[in-house]
Design an enzyme around this catalytic site. Structure first.
Site, short mmCIF file in Angstrom:
data_model
loop_
_atom_site.label_atom_id
_atom_site.label_comp_id
_atom_site.label_asym_id
_atom_site.label_seq_id
_atom_site.Cartn_x
_atom_site.Cartn_y
_atom_site.Cartn_z
N ARG A 108 -34.37 30.16 11.98
CA ARG A 108 -33.48 29.15 11.81
C ARG A 108 -32.83 28.54 13.04
NH1 ARG A 108 -31.98 33.41 8.01
NH2 ARG A 108 -32.22 32.60 5.84
N ASP A 168 -26.80 35.49 1.76
CA ASP A 168 -27.32 36.77 2.30
C ASP A 168 -26.53 38.07 1.41
OD1 ASP A 168 -28.85 35.73 5.03
OD2 ASP A 168 -26.86 34.70 4.44
N ARG A 171 -28.00 38.05 -2.14
CA ARG A 171 -29.37 38.60 -1.99
C ARG A 171 -29.30 40.12 -1.87
NH1 ARG A 171 -31.56 34.12 2.25
NH2 ARG A 171 -32.62 32.56 0.51
N HIS A 195 -26.20 34.18 10.34
CA HIS A 195 -27.18 33.83 9.07
C HIS A 195 -28.38 33.83 9.69
CE1 HIS A 195 -28.65 32.31 5.65
NE2 HIS A 195 -28.82 31.13 5.86
#
Length: 333
Positions: A108, A168, A171, A195
């Protein structure tokens, strides 16, 4: 006393600002996979009566608006249309998904300079037309871009937040629910920090309906806690890479995470969510946007919660902050 007075005035002005805008109207800027999935999720939720789609490719925005509108007979009445920056003038919420997407093999943070350049053109256009909205940043790297949006907009910090580690965290809850054979909604745990690759799970506070995670695992016959924790955190961290490798992009999960944040804002729920928000001394970190549990409501981030962390978790959070600090310091904003 002065700091407390300033906080009270900032909160009051933020409350007044929300009354100036239409809480039933939002804009989504960026109509790629993520933006269009968010629009679809918001249409189904019935949260808004008006949704404006904005994209550099006007035809793309118009096509998405047409496609979504054809499903309105099956859901809630609302107006979905393509627009431009003038349409954000009375929006209570502006959701920004525009930017280059993450490609296979990219982190990212690899996206940062491309997407900060895009934000330099987007955020000032919003701020010129609307000084009172809440900005919800979804584009990656979300922590850095939330910070950039705060700097570029001149908005109060509480009204600029990112989707952060809400996905997240979901998840992690999903994986724990699958492993333990329980409803993932009964799992209470957070992913915090960046993140991205330096994120961390707060194992010290994790529980299943009030039962400590380690004890619950033992009740279900699992005893190798450290090994399991390491595997779970790696699975959460690498989830996006695996999805991108298989299908090219992630968008459904983040769309639902964004809908959850939006619901907390519009309905003034005061929900605790690990959104990316500006830290101002929490954990000894100042001037960075990171994902830390916060109370989210009509005024955006109403309070950042310095939740208890173990010494190892505090060190990992500081390492995550150092990773983001290096990136932020490289930007000329």
């Amino acid at each position: 006393y002065n700091i407390e007075r300033e906080r009270k005035w900032a909160y009051w002005f933020s409350k007044e600002a929300c009354r100036l805008n239409n809480i039933q109207k939002a804009a989504v800027i960026g109509c790629g996979f993520v933006g269009s999935s968010i629009a679809f999720t918001l249409m189904q939720s019935g949260i808004f009566s008006e949704l404006v789609l904005i994209d550099a490719n006007r035809d793309k925005a118009e096509g998405e608006a047409m496609d979504l509108s054809h499903g309105l007979p099956f859901t809630h009445p609302m107006d979905i249309r393509a627009g431009d920056y003038d349409d954000v003038a009375d929006c209570a919420l502006v959701i920004v998904t525009a930017g280059a997407g993450q490609k296979p093999g990219e982190t990212r943070l690899d996206l940062v300079h491309k997407n900060v350049a895009i934000f330099r053109s987007i955020i000032p256009e919003i701020a010129r037309r609307n000084r009172d909205a809440i900005l919800l940043i979804v584009s990656n790297p979300v922590d850095v871009l939330t910070w950039a949006a705060w700097k570029l907009s001149g908005y109060p910090a509480n009204r600029v937040l990112g989707s952060g580690t809400v996905l997240d965290t979901a998840r992690l809850k999903y994986l724990l629910g699958e492993r333990l054979g329980v409803d993932s909604r009964s799992v209470h745990a957070f992913i915090i920090g960046e993140h991205g690759d330096s994120e961390l799970a707060v194992w010290s506070g994790a529980n299943v309906s009030g039962i400590s995670l380690d004890h619950f695992c033992e009740l279900r016959g699992y005893y190798e806690h450290d090994k399991a924790d390491e595997w779970l955190q790696r699975e959460v961290r690498d989830s996006a890479y695996e999805i991108i490798r298989r299908k090219g992009a992630t968008y459904y999960g983040v769309a639902m995470a964004v809908e959850r944040i939006v619901r907390a804002i519009v309905r003034d729920e005061h929900s605790v969510l690990p959104v990316s928000n500006l830290l101002q001394g929490q954990y000894g970190i100042d001037g960075l946007c990171m994902s830390i549990p916060a109370v989210v409501g009509r005024n955006g981030v109403e309070d950042t919660l310095e939740i208890p962390l173990s010494p190892a978790e505090r060190e990992a959070l500081r390492d995550s902050a150092a990773t983001l600090r290096d990136v932020v310091d490289s930007l000329e904003l």
